[in-house]
Design a protein around this motif. Structure first.
Motif, mmCIF file in Angstrom:
data_model
loop_
_atom_site.group_PDB
_atom_site.id
_atom_site.type_symbol
_atom_site.label_atom_id
_atom_site.label_comp_id
_atom_site.label_asym_id
_atom_site.label_seq_id
_atom_site.Cartn_x
_atom_site.Cartn_y
_atom_site.Cartn_z
ATOM 1 N N ARG A 47 -15.431 26.050 11.695
ATOM 2 C CA ARG A 47 -16.769 26.224 12.257
ATOM 3 C C ARG A 47 -17.509 24.735 12.410
ATOM 4 N N GLN A 102 -18.778 22.675 15.525
ATOM 5 C CA GLN A 102 -20.255 22.433 15.578
ATOM 6 C C GLN A 102 -20.550 21.004 15.749
ATOM 7 N N TYR A 103 -19.698 20.211 15.100
ATOM 8 C CA TYR A 103 -20.015 18.594 14.976
ATOM 9 C C TYR A 103 -18.877 17.783 15.702
ATOM 10 N N GLN A 123 -27.261 20.189 10.434
ATOM 11 C CA GLN A 123 -27.861 20.893 10.892
ATOM 12 C C GLN A 123 -27.635 22.201 10.557
ATOM 13 N N ALA A 124 -28.603 23.010 9.821
ATOM 14 C CA ALA A 124 -28.414 24.286 9.033
ATOM 15 C C ALA A 124 -28.506 25.297 10.200
ATOM 16 N N GLN A 125 -27.303 26.183 10.193
ATOM 17 C CA GLN A 125 -27.405 27.325 11.177
ATOM 18 C C GLN A 125 -27.316 28.678 10.317
ATOM 19 N N THR A 126 -27.572 28.680 9.121
ATOM 20 C CA THR A 126 -27.485 29.864 8.402
ATOM 21 C C THR A 126 -28.767 30.244 7.437
ATOM 22 N N ASN A 127 -29.141 31.238 6.951
ATOM 23 C CA ASN A 127 -30.180 31.367 6.230
ATOM 24 C C ASN A 127 -29.897 30.924 4.634
ATOM 25 N N PRO A 152 -29.104 27.409 3.731
ATOM 26 C CA PRO A 152 -28.873 25.863 3.993
ATOM 27 C C PRO A 152 -28.336 25.098 2.739
ATOM 28 N N GLU A 159 -24.629 25.617 2.867
ATOM 29 C CA GLU A 159 -24.149 25.181 4.182
ATOM 30 C C GLU A 159 -24.159 23.501 3.792
#
Length: 352
Positions: A301, A305-306, A316-320, A322, A325
């Motif tokens: 992932r 993403q990067y 860049q946080a994309q979950t609940n 962080p 992550e």
């Protein structure tokens, strides 16, 4: 302070990371970027460095045209790079930074020098002398050590020091000479700083790094050894590059416990446990291989993403969650820093 220029490069480096590395501040951020900059051998090299002194030096180098500073980043100008290269050619370069984790070398030096002074005066039956000005804690430790030794302490120390100096002379004869003539004992004052620089044909500012090297060499020589001198310094030597609490976390993880389980039975915040593993992956990667901590789906992932080198990614946080992550994010960056090859490519094939 001139040596500080050698810790910067033509690409930007974090000003506070360089400072923190010298002062032995073991935050994950300092350790990670210190690894990226190749500065971990300098960890704790100048624990007494003051921020005001450091910042004044930075501004002076910027005024001279050697450094460019933008907010909290600094990098060498072409002129600064030339000055750095000239310094490295003309001055003593540290050799034994790989052992920097073993001890606070300045405390080690204070304790050993006081002990040798005490034994020297004892051998000449002199109880009225001015001891070296060291901390009360070191004085007590040396006194307790001395009282536990036999009447043959002088002979035992001579044998152990001879072995150490023989090995040190093979590594660098100048360091062996500096050690011998730094000693203070009965009717022996040792070299002054100016005299040492003249006799060894080095600049006075080089003596700091030479002293650090010779004490780190001694620490490594006595690490996990027995003997009179080893008994004195063993309490100052670290068993591993990791702090005790971090090592305990690592050992629990190696036994198969999850991070959540370690958090519960060690009564630590989950963030602290994650930080422990991050420290370990940087300092002792053989104990905590990164890819055994990273779920494969996370690697996939993040690769989508990067873009570019993992070392240039902006989180860049994309979950609940962080915190978790970012833990994975930093692990991937650590892996990238460790796998940068001679061609300058990281694991994802991007040039630095």
């Amino acid at each position: 302070m001139s040596y500080l220029l050698t810790l910067f490069d033509k690409t930007p480096r974090r000003i506070r990371v360089v400072e923190g590395i010298l002062q032995a501040k073991r935050t994950v951020t300092n350790l990670f970027w210190g690894q990226c900059y190749g500065l971990l051998p300098y960890l704790g090299a100048d624990r007494h460095l003051k921020r005001a002194t450091y910042d004044t030096w930075l501004q002076s180098q910027a005024a001279k045209g050697n450094l460019l500073i933008d907010q909290q980043m600094a990098w060498l100008t072409p002129q600064g790079l030339s000055v750095k290269q000239a310094w490295q050619t003309e001055h003593y370069q540290p050799q034994f930074g790989q052992w920097t984790w073993l001890a606070n070398w300045q405390q080690l030096a204070n304790r050993v020098l006081l002990a040798l002074q005490l034994v020297s005066e004892y051998q000449h039956h002199n109880r009225r002398f001015a001891p070296l000005p060291v901390s009360f804690k070191d004085k007590v430790a040396v006194r307790q050590w001395f009282l536990q030794q036999s009447s043959l302490i002088g002979q035992e120390l001579l044998k152990e020091l001879t072995s150490y100096l023989t090995a040190l002379e093979k590594a660098d004869p100048r360091l062996a000479d500096l050690f011998v003539f730094q000693l203070i004992g009965h009717e022996t004052a040792g070299w002054t700083e100016a005299e040492a620089a003249r006799r060894l044909a080095v600049a006075r500012q080089d003596l700091f790094w030479m002293e650090r090297d010779m004490w780190l060499f001694l620490a490594h020589s006595l690490w996990q050894q027995t003997g009179t001198l080893a008994a004195l310094v063993q309490p100052l030597l670290a068993p591993s590059p990791l702090p005790k609490s971090v090592q305990t976390t690592v050992e629990a993880w190696q036994r198969g416990y999850s991070l959540a389980e370690i958090s519960r039975f060690r009564h630590l915040k989950i963030g602290t446990v994650r930080e422990h593993l991050l420290q370990a992956t940087i300092l002792v990667p053989e104990q905590v291989p990164v890819m055994k901590v990273l779920p494969p789906q996370i690697v996939a992932r993040f690769a989508e993403q990067y873009q570019g080198s993992a070392l240039t990614w902006q989180f860049q946080a994309q979950t609940n969650d962080p915190g978790l992550e970012f833990f994975y994010f930093r692990l991937l960056q650590i892996k990238a820093a460790q796998t940068v090859g001679k061609e300058g490519e990281d694991e994802f094939g991007s040039h630095r």
